[in-house]
Scaffold this motif. Structure first.
Motif, PDB file in Angstrom:
ATOM      1  N   GLU A 114      -1.070  93.318  33.805  1.00 39.25           N
ATOM      2  CA  GLU A 114      -1.490  94.095  32.635  1.00 39.25           C
ATOM      3  C   GLU A 114      -1.492  93.226  31.386  1.00 39.25           C
ATOM      4  N   ILE A 115      -0.434  92.427  31.214  1.00 39.20           N
ATOM      5  CA  ILE A 115      -0.348  91.534  30.058  1.00 39.20           C
ATOM      6  C   ILE A 115      -1.492  90.534  30.061  1.00 39.20           C
ATOM      7  N   MET A 116      -1.735  89.929  31.222  1.00 41.22           N
ATOM      8  CA  MET A 116      -2.800  88.935  31.330  1.00 41.22           C
ATOM      9  C   MET A 116      -4.170  89.552  31.064  1.00 41.22           C
ATOM     10  N   GLU A 117      -4.429  90.689  31.691  1.00 45.02           N
ATOM     11  CA  GLU A 117      -5.736  91.322  31.546  1.00 45.02           C
ATOM     12  C   GLU A 117      -5.970  91.768  30.116  1.00 45.02           C
ATOM     13  N   ASP A 118      -4.924  92.271  29.469  1.00 45.06           N
ATOM     14  CA  ASP A 118      -5.048  92.712  28.084  1.00 45.06           C
ATOM     15  C   ASP A 118      -5.328  91.532  27.152  1.00 45.06           C
ATOM     16  N   ALA A 119      -4.855  90.334  27.531  1.00 43.20           N
ATOM     17  CA  ALA A 119      -5.089  89.135  26.719  1.00 43.20           C
ATOM     18  C   ALA A 119      -6.436  88.493  27.032  1.00 43.20           C
ATOM     19  N   GLY A 120      -7.166  89.051  28.018  1.00 45.15           N
ATOM     20  CA  GLY A 120      -8.478  88.519  28.352  1.00 45.15           C
ATOM     21  C   GLY A 120      -8.467  87.363  29.325  1.00 45.15           C
ATOM     22  N   VAL A 121      -7.331  87.137  29.998  1.00 47.45           N
ATOM     23  CA  VAL A 121      -7.245  86.047  30.970  1.00 47.45           C
ATOM     24  C   VAL A 121      -7.988  86.455  32.246  1.00 47.45           C
ATOM     25  N   ALA A 157      20.467  73.212  35.176  1.00 47.47           N
ATOM     26  CA  ALA A 157      19.081  73.610  35.463  1.00 47.47           C
ATOM     27  C   ALA A 157      19.046  74.999  36.082  1.00 47.47           C
ATOM     28  N   LYS A 158      18.048  75.779  35.706  1.00 50.97           N
ATOM     29  CA  LYS A 158      17.882  77.141  36.223  1.00 50.97           C
ATOM     30  C   LYS A 158      16.852  77.154  37.354  1.00 50.97           C
ATOM     31  N   GLN A 159      17.058  78.055  38.287  1.00 50.60           N
ATOM     32  CA  GLN A 159      16.082  78.238  39.363  1.00 50.60           C
ATOM     33  C   GLN A 159      14.890  79.021  38.842  1.00 50.60           C
ATOM     34  N   ILE A 160      13.692  78.479  38.987  1.00 49.05           N
ATOM     35  CA  ILE A 160      12.476  79.215  38.658  1.00 49.05           C
ATOM     36  C   ILE A 160      12.095  80.048  39.878  1.00 49.05           C
ATOM     37  N   ASN A 161      11.774  81.312  39.664  1.00 49.96           N
ATOM     38  CA  ASN A 161      11.385  82.200  40.762  1.00 49.96           C
ATOM     39  C   ASN A 161       9.868  82.265  40.933  1.00 49.96           C
ATOM     40  N   TYR A 162       9.149  82.312  39.806  1.00 48.74           N
ATOM     41  CA  TYR A 162       7.694  82.251  39.890  1.00 48.74           C
ATOM     42  C   TYR A 162       7.104  81.774  38.578  1.00 48.74           C
ATOM     43  N   ILE A 163       5.925  81.187  38.678  1.00 48.84           N
ATOM     44  CA  ILE A 163       5.085  80.868  37.516  1.00 48.84           C
ATOM     45  C   ILE A 163       3.711  81.443  37.811  1.00 48.84           C
ATOM     46  N   LEU A 164       3.310  82.427  37.030  1.00 51.11           N
ATOM     47  CA  LEU A 164       1.968  82.996  37.133  1.00 51.11           C
ATOM     48  C   LEU A 164       1.139  82.362  36.030  1.00 51.11           C
ATOM     49  N   ILE A 165       0.081  81.644  36.412  1.00 51.73           N
ATOM     50  CA  ILE A 165      -0.593  80.820  35.409  1.00 51.73           C
ATOM     51  C   ILE A 165      -2.086  80.704  35.678  1.00 51.73           C
ATOM     52  N   ASP A 166      -2.840  80.661  34.590  1.00 47.99           N
ATOM     53  CA  ASP A 166      -4.239  80.247  34.645  1.00 47.99           C
ATOM     54  C   ASP A 166      -4.248  78.733  34.460  1.00 47.99           C
ATOM     55  N   PRO A 167      -4.641  77.959  35.473  1.00 43.69           N
ATOM     56  CA  PRO A 167      -4.599  76.495  35.347  1.00 43.69           C
ATOM     57  C   PRO A 167      -5.352  75.948  34.140  1.00 43.69           C
ATOM     58  N   GLU A 168      -6.313  76.722  33.627  1.00 44.50           N
ATOM     59  CA  GLU A 168      -7.101  76.248  32.489  1.00 44.50           C
ATOM     60  C   GLU A 168      -6.322  76.268  31.177  1.00 44.50           C
ATOM     61  N   CYS A 169      -5.116  76.858  31.164  1.00 43.21           N
ATOM     62  CA  CYS A 169      -4.337  76.896  29.921  1.00 43.21           C
ATOM     63  C   CYS A 169      -3.412  75.685  29.809  1.00 43.21           C
ATOM     64  N   GLN A 170      -3.503  74.771  30.744  1.00 41.70           N
ATOM     65  CA  GLN A 170      -2.678  73.562  30.722  1.00 41.70           C
ATOM     66  C   GLN A 170      -3.496  72.386  31.237  1.00 41.70           C
ATOM     67  N   ILE A 171      -2.958  71.189  31.039  1.00 42.93           N
ATOM     68  CA  ILE A 171      -3.588  69.986  31.553  1.00 42.93           C
ATOM     69  C   ILE A 171      -2.524  69.166  32.281  1.00 42.93           C
ATOM     70  N   CYS A 216       0.261  82.099  30.785  1.00 36.37           N
ATOM     71  CA  CYS A 216       1.376  81.677  31.639  1.00 36.37           C
ATOM     72  C   CYS A 216       2.553  82.618  31.480  1.00 36.37           C
ATOM     73  N   ILE A 217       3.098  83.075  32.595  1.00 40.67           N
ATOM     74  CA  ILE A 217       4.309  83.908  32.597  1.00 40.67           C
ATOM     75  C   ILE A 217       5.280  83.300  33.611  1.00 40.67           C
ATOM     76  N   ILE A 218       6.522  83.086  33.159  1.00 41.59           N
ATOM     77  CA  ILE A 218       7.541  82.438  33.989  1.00 41.59           C
ATOM     78  C   ILE A 218       8.733  83.367  34.177  1.00 41.59           C
ATOM     79  N   HIS A 219       9.219  83.429  35.406  1.00 38.31           N
ATOM     80  CA  HIS A 219      10.453  84.159  35.701  1.00 38.31           C
ATOM     81  C   HIS A 219      11.461  83.161  36.270  1.00 38.31           C
ATOM     82  N   ALA A 220      12.665  83.160  35.713  1.00 32.74           N
ATOM     83  CA  ALA A 220      13.678  82.207  36.150  1.00 32.74           C
ATOM     84  C   ALA A 220      15.058  82.857  36.166  1.00 32.74           C
ATOM     85  N   GLN A 221      15.988  82.135  36.707  1.00 29.31           N
ATOM     86  CA  GLN A 221      17.380  82.566  36.753  1.00 29.31           C
ATOM     87  C   GLN A 221      17.903  82.808  35.342  1.00 29.31           C
TER      88      GLN A 221
END
Length: 298
Positions: free
Chosen positions: A155-162, A234-248, A292-297
């Motif tokens: 919902e967040i991504m779609e609302d932002a036009g991603v 260091a924290k454990q990352i559980n997921y990264i939901l990302i549009d690859p075009e927002c990074q290089i 990009c949305i990240i979930h971590a410990q």
């Protein structure tokens, strides 16, 4: 530290393969193909802004003047790594070729080079999110809430036009298991001939690309002093939901060379293997905060 060599008495020279996985972050290295690094360690990311409409006056022959401006985000590639192995030809012979350059290179790529590139890339995405003051999600995930968390992200991504069809979900096996057992998911079991049942989660709603990342490569920070190990705290990352075009993500320079014994004074009568890589990962700031949305410990 000195080389630790176990000389053979009598056994086979075939190395038993370690459990290994290819580069999981590969989709991130194929985005923004129009932006390249040329003859410098810097990437310049172009930005352009334009003004909007104004009310048109029918009594005037002229149009309202608009404005535009452009700028560059300059990023410097900083992860510059190298290693070399000098191998005595007698060590090769007396270990029954276990210490051959081919074996050393193969084991180095599988156990060091590929995992480190993943580790650096994911941890840099995390640090870029922190730099941009983005919220890192830390609410404990269960089978009861994982689906609502997933829906909220879309919902967040779609609302932002991603564009949702461009999104990649990088996640641990533990998170994928939660998705598989999430409350509220309707399942259609594929019972194959012979009685096999396929319960794997390959896609979910608009997410067509789900990539499982070994949890050891999915940390918020790493220590690269000698190889690559999780940093203290260091924290454990559980997921990264990302549009690859927002990074290089780029590997600007990759050098691998082998020298035979007697090639020059440095190698002497040794085999010499050299490996160097310069890479980095950067957020495109104005896109990354939306894509990009990240979930971590916690």
């Amino acid at each position: 530290m000195p080389n630790a060599i176990n000389y053979v008495t009598r056994f086979e020279n075939k190395l038993r393969e370690l459990y290994a996985q290819d580069l999981t972050s590969d989709p991130l290295f194929h985005s923004n193909t129009d932006i390249s690094v040329m003859n410098t360690k810097y990437i310049k990311i172009p930005t352009l802004s334009v003004s909007g409409y104004k009310d048109h006056s029918r009594s005037s022959m002229g149009f309202n003047a608009g404005s535009y401006s452009n700028d560059f985000e300059q990023k410097a590639l900083a992860h510059d790594r190298d290693v070399e192995f000098a191998v005595d030809p007698m060590d090769v012979d007396e270990t029954n070729d276990i210490l051959s350059i081919a074996n050393i290179q193969n084991r180095f790529e599988k156990t060091q080079a590929i995992p480190e590139l993943d580790c650096y890339t994911y941890s840099k995405l995390y640090s870029e999110a922190v730099r941009l003051n983005m919220t890192i999600k830390t609410t404990a995930l269960t089978a009861a809430n994982v689906l609502s968390d997933f829906d909220g992200n879309l919902e967040i991504m779609e609302d932002a036009g991603v564009p949702l069809d461009r999104l990649v979900l990088f996640c641990t096996a533990g998170y994928k298991k939660l998705l598989k057992n999430a409350e509220g998911i309707q399942r259609t079991l594929d019972v194959k001939s012979g009685g096999g049942v396929d319960r794997r989660v390959r896609t979910l709603d608009d997410i067509q690309n789900i990539v499982t990342v070994p949890s050891a490569r999915f940390k918020s920070a790493f220590n690269f002093t000698d190889g690559c190990v999780p940093a203290s705290g260091a924290k454990q990352i559980n997921y990264i939901l990302i549009d690859p075009e927002c990074q290089i993500s780029r590997v600007k320079y990759s050098y691998i060379h082998f020298f035979a014994p007697g090639t020059d004074s440095k190698t002497a009568d040794n085999y010499l293997y050299q490996n160097r890589r310069l890479n980095d990962t950067f957020a495109i700031d104005h896109l990354f905060t939306k894509g990009c949305i990240i979930h971590a410990q916690a």
